[in-house]
Design a protein around this motif. Structure first.
Motif, PDB file in Angstrom:
ATOM      1  N   ASN A 533       1.424  -0.878   0.204  1.00 24.27           N
ATOM      2  CA  ASN A 533       0.176  -0.143  -0.056  1.00 24.27           C
ATOM      3  C   ASN A 533       1.005   1.235   0.399  1.00 24.27           C
ATOM      4  O   ASN A 533       1.721   1.138   0.323  1.00 24.27           O
ATOM      5  CB  ASN A 533      -0.730  -0.260   1.193  1.00 24.27           C
ATOM      6  N   CYS A 534      -0.376   2.481  -0.540  1.00 28.71           N
ATOM      7  CA  CYS A 534       0.603   3.915  -0.435  1.00 28.71           C
ATOM      8  C   CYS A 534       0.341   4.876  -0.358  1.00 28.71           C
ATOM      9  O   CYS A 534      -0.959   4.738   0.094  1.00 28.71           O
ATOM     10  CB  CYS A 534       1.749   3.482  -1.765  1.00 28.71           C
ATOM     11  N   ALA A 535       0.824   5.772  -0.040  1.00 28.19           N
ATOM     12  CA  ALA A 535       0.690   6.771   0.375  1.00 28.19           C
ATOM     13  C   ALA A 535       0.800   8.063   0.238  1.00 28.19           C
ATOM     14  O   ALA A 535       2.596   8.219  -0.110  1.00 28.19           O
ATOM     15  CB  ALA A 535      -0.441   7.088   1.872  1.00 28.19           C
ATOM     16  N   LEU A 536       0.208   9.406  -0.262  1.00 27.00           N
ATOM     17  CA  LEU A 536       0.892  10.882  -0.639  1.00 27.00           C
ATOM     18  C   LEU A 536       0.097  11.048   0.900  1.00 27.00           C
ATOM     19  O   LEU A 536      -0.583  11.735   1.392  1.00 27.00           O
ATOM     20  CB  LEU A 536       0.939  11.232  -1.708  1.00 27.00           C
ATOM     21  N   LEU A 542       6.017  10.608  -0.694  1.00 27.29           N
ATOM     22  CA  LEU A 542       5.651   8.804  -1.166  1.00 27.29           C
ATOM     23  C   LEU A 542       6.081   8.343  -0.171  1.00 27.29           C
ATOM     24  O   LEU A 542       6.975   8.067   0.310  1.00 27.29           O
ATOM     25  CB  LEU A 542       5.639   8.363  -2.189  1.00 27.29           C
ATOM     26  N   TRP A 543       4.614   7.577   1.047  1.00 27.18           N
ATOM     27  CA  TRP A 543       5.046   6.677   1.701  1.00 27.18           C
ATOM     28  C   TRP A 543       4.739   5.447   1.190  1.00 27.18           C
ATOM     29  O   TRP A 543       3.508   5.161   0.693  1.00 27.18           O
ATOM     30  CB  TRP A 543       3.867   7.226   2.818  1.00 27.18           C
ATOM     31  N   VAL A 544       4.862   4.582   1.816  1.00 32.49           N
ATOM     32  CA  VAL A 544       5.039   2.767   1.480  1.00 32.49           C
ATOM     33  C   VAL A 544       4.994   1.878   2.269  1.00 32.49           C
ATOM     34  O   VAL A 544       5.659   2.245   3.000  1.00 32.49           O
ATOM     35  CB  VAL A 544       6.191   2.347   0.339  1.00 32.49           C
ATOM     36  N   LEU A 558       6.992   0.703   7.791  1.00 27.58           N
ATOM     37  CA  LEU A 558       6.398   2.047   6.890  1.00 27.58           C
ATOM     38  C   LEU A 558       7.809   2.316   6.469  1.00 27.58           C
ATOM     39  O   LEU A 558       8.260   3.132   7.584  1.00 27.58           O
ATOM     40  CB  LEU A 558       5.114   3.156   7.059  1.00 27.58           C
ATOM     41  N   TRP A 559       7.574   3.148   5.196  1.00 28.60           N
ATOM     42  CA  TRP A 559       8.835   3.776   4.850  1.00 28.60           C
ATOM     43  C   TRP A 559       8.070   5.030   4.323  1.00 28.60           C
ATOM     44  O   TRP A 559       7.696   5.058   3.430  1.00 28.60           O
ATOM     45  CB  TRP A 559       9.671   2.853   3.972  1.00 28.60           C
ATOM     46  N   VAL A 587      -2.993   6.893   5.398  1.00 30.63           N
ATOM     47  CA  VAL A 587      -3.236   8.005   4.969  1.00 30.63           C
ATOM     48  C   VAL A 587      -3.328   9.121   6.240  1.00 30.63           C
ATOM     49  O   VAL A 587      -3.746   9.042   7.080  1.00 30.63           O
ATOM     50  CB  VAL A 587      -4.637   7.240   5.011  1.00 30.63           C
ATOM     51  N   PHE A 588      -3.264  10.335   5.329  1.00 29.36           N
ATOM     52  CA  PHE A 588      -2.707  11.026   6.252  1.00 29.36           C
ATOM     53  C   PHE A 588      -4.090  11.887   6.446  1.00 29.36           C
ATOM     54  O   PHE A 588      -5.011  11.939   5.738  1.00 29.36           O
ATOM     55  CB  PHE A 588      -1.982  11.868   5.709  1.00 29.36           C
TER      56      PHE A 588
END
Ligand code: FEO
Ligand code: CA
Ligand code: CA
Length: 643
Positions: A533-536, A542-544, A558-559, A587-588
């Motif tokens: 999964n990822c999020a901006l 980018l966070w993965v 999480l990285w 998610v932010f």
């Protein structure tokens, strides 16, 4: 991870039919080709994004040691019974499996579980997390709706006495409890001086389960292939299954992606049944659950069409708990991982989806209608009409988006497609015929409206043979996955042609045979394996999160991944899961000051059971099994996550 994701069912692969890897022999040499590709695409992208190309630049700039975009202190790789977050941050539990959502919800009692109790409690194996802001309340406290998928149930970890005698140990009540633990939760949350809290009893709170009535809309609605004994009109289905990742639309609805739906079915089709090839392409019946012993609709020998009613994108209005969720069949039927959306310059809405199985495809859906800002009602059925595309990643660093339209190209009666309904029901087979590129398990696909870039997580695929290697899936036995960056020209997400390059090949860069390509500025903790999964974040960074990093001997987590500047292609380790868990969610909040994470299947392991989990996180009492949970991350001194 569901093991079925690792079992390829693409007949092009099984038969050894041509993939774009077959054209690799035309290249002078693999090394030369990839170097040229990186240089060409990197140069082109650098020209528009103001950053250096991937290959070579980082090494050349090592001496400069530029300040990174992220400034949190890294945590160490490792694996133990609990979670870890970067120094200076808080990681709090917000919602655990079994937590109450209403004042009359039964207290969590793992020794006396029931479907009735589970329907009033937070479900199992939280995966996607979406956040829909609400107006501040009368105390001016920030609040919002958390939309959480419950992907699947870990029968061995949930129920006492089940693992030893499985599958005979699964009773009817256990099966019904699992059905109630699937689906999703919508919960109002509110930020208090003590932190984010669930508003128990909020009128918005809702449980969606594998038994919630849903409407089927779009081109497959009413089609004979969706007719069943319970629903001879093919218009109304009970429940949603295996909701993995998802998305929040620009108009604030919650999209749930149905992924490994094959596992919920038992039985065998009657010999020569017309759905045999279709079901085989989806891996139906997978036989992961025992529900078919008690409910005919999960037994394909009794209800052969029921699997055709799953594998869709489900749209839910989280602001109307009485609304009927809609399965939007225009977006195709496959093992949907996610459904992240963006508005194209002309107002059409584009939804990106991965089909998470070895050798399956990346898709995008472009609506026919245009998004109308501020007019929610005008947007509520946008997902019923549009064009579904699958991706062909060409060796010249372009992507061709191939439309899945009945009557076009091979999608005709001669190939067994008699309507658009057939095309969407068998989207995978349509993709096979169109020549989509078989990928290394496509998971989250995240568009960035700020840059026109789209990040594609490819978890891994250790079954790719040398003759199946291609430019976009460049490693055979790809155990650790990679991340592809697509650029939509001029930010036109609706474009039928894009460009692509590999952001990073994952895995341990200190082991040459792995073939990882991390920026050399990455620390020994900063590399990851098996991106999922990822999020901006609010700054577009980018966070993965990972599912399978534990194959490298360190827990999933999480990285933060740098995508620009001299650190492009480097990682930084921010959060670590307890043993047995994969990390989902991220998610932010829009201000970037809160991060929600979903810790899925903690305590799992080779022979883990309710009686002997690998951890009892997060409660750590002998009486408590491990509990999948949503966590809230904030900075102790306030401010934006990640620095
Ligand atoms: Fe449910 Fe593709 O992970
Ligand atoms: Ca996963
Ligand atoms: Ca996933």
């Amino acid at each position: 991870m569901d093991q079925s994701e690792n079992t390829p069912v693409n007949p092009r692969i099984a038969s050894g039919a041509e993939t774009i890897g077959d054209i690799i022999e035309r290249r002078l040499s693999r090394r030369g080709f990839l170097g040229g590709l990186a240089a060409v695409s990197g140069f082109a992208l650098a020209a528009c994004a103001g950053r250096p190309p991937e290959t070579g630049a980082a090494a050349a700039d090592q001496m400069a040691r530029p300040a990174p975009a992220f400034s949190f202190p890294e945590i160490a790789r490792g694996m133990d019974r609990t979670h870890h977050v970067a120094e200076g941050y808080r990681a709090d539990i917000l919602l655990r499996w079994g937590d109450p959502l209403w004042t009359d919800s039964p207290a969590f009692d793992p020794l006396n579980q029931s479907a009735a109790a589970q329907q009033r409690q937070f479900g199992y194996n939280c995966d996607y997390v979406g956040f829909v802001p609400l107006d501040p309340d009368t105390d001016a406290a920030p609040r919002g709706l958390l939309c959480v998928n419950h992907e699947y149930t870990s029968t061995n970890l949930m129920f006492p006495g089940v693992a030893a005698g499985y599958p005979a140990s699964v009773t009817r009540e256990i099966a019904l409890t699992e059905i109630a633990a699937h689906g999703g939760t919508i919960a109002e949350i509110r930020r208090t001086p003590e932190g984010w809290r669930t508003v128990i009893g909020s009128p918005y709170n809702r449980r969606l389960t594998a038994d919630t009535p849903m409407q089927i809309t779009g081109p497959a609605a009413g089609h004979a292939r969706l007719h069943t004994s319970d629903d001879p009109a093919g218009a109304r289905v009970l429940g949603t299954l295996n909701n993995c990742a998802g998305g929040i639309t620009p108009w604030g609805t919650y999209l749930m992606a149905e992924e490994n739906i094959n596992g919920n079915f038992l039985g065998a089709l009657p010999f020569g049944h017309p759905e045999a090839e279709n079901h085989n392409r989806m891996g139906v019946p997978g036989g992961r659950y025992q529900w078919g012993r008690y409910l005919d609709r999960f037994d394909v020998s009794k209800e052969p069409n029921e699997p055709n009613r799953f594998g869709w994108i489900v749209e839910v209005d989280p602001k109307d708990p009485a609304s009927t969720p809609k399965k939007r069949t225009a977006l195709g039927r496959f093992k949907h991982e996610g459904a992240e959306s963006v508005v194209a310059p002309d107002g059409r809405v584009v939804i990106y989806c991965g089909d998470d199985q070895r050798f399956d495809y990346v898709y995008k859906f472009v609506t026919r209608g245009r998004f109308v800002p501020g007019d929610r009602a005008a947007n509520m059925d946008l997902l019923d009409e549009g064009t579904l595309y699958c991706a062909r990643f060409n060796e010249d660093a372009t992507v061709t988006w191939l439309p899945l339209v009945f009557g076009a190209g091979p999608l005709t009666p001669a190939s067994g497609f008699n309507s658009q309904a057939d095309v969407v029901i068998e989207a995978r087979r349509a993709g096979d015929l169109l020549g989509a590129t078989p990928m290394d398990r496509p998971e989250d696909v995240e568009p960035d409206p700020r840059t026109g870039r789209v990040f594609v997580m490819l978890t891994n695929n250790d079954r790719r043979r040398p003759d199946q290697v291609d430019a976009a899936n460049p490693r055979q036995a790809n155990r650790f996955g990679h991340i592809i960056e697509i650029t939509e020209p001029g930010g036109d997400f609706a474009s039928e042609t894009s460009t692509w390059e590999i952001l990073v090949r994952c895995g341990d860069p200190s082991i040459a045979e792995v073939g990882a390509t991390w920026n050399p500025l990455t620390s020994e903790n900063g590399w990851l394996a098996s991106p999922d999964n990822c999020a901006l974040d609010a700054k577009g960074r980018l966070w993965v999160s990972t599912d399978g990093n534990d194959d490298t001997g360190a827990a999933d987590g999480l990285w933060a991944i740098e995508t620009d500047g001299k650190r492009r292609g480097s990682g930084r380790h921010f959060f670590r899961c307890p043993i047995g868990a994969e990390l989902c969610g991220p998610v932010f909040t829009p201000d970037g000051e809160t991060l929600f994470l979903a810790v899925q299947h903690p305590g799992d392991g080779e022979s883990a059971s309710y009686e002997a989990p690998t951890t009892r996180w997060p409660d750590f009492t002998e009486a408590s099994p491990p509990r999948p949970s949503v966590m809230v991350i904030t900075r102790i001194d306030g401010g934006m996550i990640g620095g």
